[in-house]
Design a protein around this motif. Structure first.
Motif, short mmCIF file in Angstrom:
data_model
loop_
_atom_site.label_atom_id
_atom_site.label_comp_id
_atom_site.label_asym_id
_atom_site.label_seq_id
_atom_site.Cartn_x
_atom_site.Cartn_y
_atom_site.Cartn_z
N VAL A 1 -18.21 28.81 -19.59
CA VAL A 1 -17.24 27.72 -19.47
C VAL A 1 -15.93 28.12 -20.11
O VAL A 1 -15.88 29.00 -20.97
CB VAL A 1 -17.77 26.41 -20.14
N GLY A 2 -14.89 27.47 -19.69
CA GLY A 2 -13.59 27.68 -20.28
C GLY A 2 -12.80 26.38 -20.23
O GLY A 2 -13.07 25.53 -19.39
N VAL A 3 -11.91 26.23 -21.14
CA VAL A 3 -11.08 25.02 -21.17
C VAL A 3 -9.63 25.43 -21.42
O VAL A 3 -9.36 26.49 -21.97
CB VAL A 3 -11.53 24.02 -22.26
N LYS B 1 -16.45 18.52 -24.90
CA LYS B 1 -17.66 17.74 -24.61
C LYS B 1 -17.70 17.32 -23.15
O LYS B 1 -18.76 17.36 -22.52
CB LYS B 1 -17.74 16.51 -25.52
N ALA B 2 -16.56 16.93 -22.59
CA ALA B 2 -16.52 16.53 -21.18
C ALA B 2 -16.85 17.72 -20.28
O ALA B 2 -17.58 17.57 -19.29
CB ALA B 2 -15.14 15.95 -20.84
N VAL B 3 -16.34 18.89 -20.61
CA VAL B 3 -16.64 20.09 -19.82
C VAL B 3 -18.13 20.42 -19.90
O VAL B 3 -18.77 20.72 -18.90
CB VAL B 3 -15.78 21.29 -20.30
N LEU B 4 -18.70 20.34 -21.10
CA LEU B 4 -20.13 20.64 -21.26
C LEU B 4 -20.99 19.61 -20.54
O LEU B 4 -22.00 19.97 -19.91
CB LEU B 4 -20.49 20.71 -22.74
N ASP B 5 -20.63 18.35 -20.61
CA ASP B 5 -21.36 17.31 -19.89
C ASP B 5 -21.32 17.57 -18.38
O ASP B 5 -22.34 17.44 -17.69
CB ASP B 5 -20.78 15.92 -20.18
N PHE B 6 -20.15 17.94 -17.89
CA PHE B 6 -20.01 18.26 -16.47
C PHE B 6 -20.90 19.45 -16.10
O PHE B 6 -21.61 19.43 -15.10
CB PHE B 6 -18.55 18.56 -16.13
N GLY B 7 -20.87 20.49 -16.91
CA GLY B 7 -21.69 21.67 -16.65
C GLY B 7 -23.17 21.35 -16.64
O GLY B 7 -23.93 21.84 -15.80
N PHE C 1 -24.66 27.35 -22.82
CA PHE C 1 -23.28 27.58 -22.43
C PHE C 1 -22.71 28.74 -23.23
O PHE C 1 -23.08 28.94 -24.38
CB PHE C 1 -22.43 26.33 -22.68
N ARG C 2 -21.80 29.48 -22.59
CA ARG C 2 -21.14 30.59 -23.27
C ARG C 2 -19.65 30.43 -23.07
O ARG C 2 -19.18 30.07 -21.99
CB ARG C 2 -21.62 31.92 -22.69
N VAL C 3 -18.92 30.72 -24.12
CA VAL C 3 -17.45 30.66 -24.05
C VAL C 3 -16.90 31.91 -24.72
O VAL C 3 -17.48 32.43 -25.67
CB VAL C 3 -16.92 29.38 -24.73
N THR C 4 -15.79 32.39 -24.19
CA THR C 4 -15.08 33.51 -24.80
C THR C 4 -13.72 32.99 -25.24
O THR C 4 -12.99 32.40 -24.43
CB THR C 4 -14.90 34.67 -23.79
N VAL C 5 -13.41 33.19 -26.51
CA VAL C 5 -12.16 32.69 -27.07
C VAL C 5 -11.44 33.86 -27.75
O VAL C 5 -12.07 34.64 -28.48
CB VAL C 5 -12.42 31.58 -28.12
N ALA C 6 -10.16 33.97 -27.52
CA ALA C 6 -9.36 35.01 -28.18
C ALA C 6 -9.41 34.81 -29.69
O ALA C 6 -9.30 33.68 -30.19
CB ALA C 6 -7.92 34.96 -27.69
N ALA C 7 -9.56 35.90 -30.42
CA ALA C 7 -9.68 35.84 -31.88
C ALA C 7 -8.46 35.18 -32.53
O ALA C 7 -8.58 34.57 -33.59
CB ALA C 7 -9.89 37.23 -32.44
N SER D 1 -8.94 26.76 -31.11
CA SER D 1 -10.04 26.75 -30.16
C SER D 1 -11.33 27.24 -30.81
O SER D 1 -12.40 26.66 -30.62
CB SER D 1 -9.70 27.62 -28.95
N LEU D 2 -11.25 28.30 -31.60
CA LEU D 2 -12.44 28.80 -32.31
C LEU D 2 -13.03 27.71 -33.19
O LEU D 2 -14.25 27.51 -33.20
CB LEU D 2 -12.08 30.02 -33.15
#
Length: 65
Positions: free
Chosen positions: A10-12, A29-35, A44-50, A55-56
């Protein structure tokens, strides 16, 4: 497909003028509920820039590692 059938990547993104107002948690939470509802995934897995500390922090507060 990401090769892991039980995992959903997922990404936001939020408009810059809306950041810093405490809305990130409800957005994620809305994105996760949708997923969950649409793809029937519970992992769920997310990649966030350090460098993206906001966001982290949001994802860590929601239980992501």
């Amino acid at each position: 497909p990401n090769g892991e059938p039980h995992t959903l990547d997922v990404g936001v993104g939020m408009r810059p003028d809306l950041t810093g107002q405490g809305k990130g948690k409800s957005l994620v939470k809305a994105v996760l509920d949708f997923g969950f509802d649409q793809f029937h995934r519970e992992v769920f897995r997310v990649t966030v820039a350090a460098c993206n500390q906001r966001s982290l922090s949001t994802f860590k507060n929601l239980g992501f590692q």
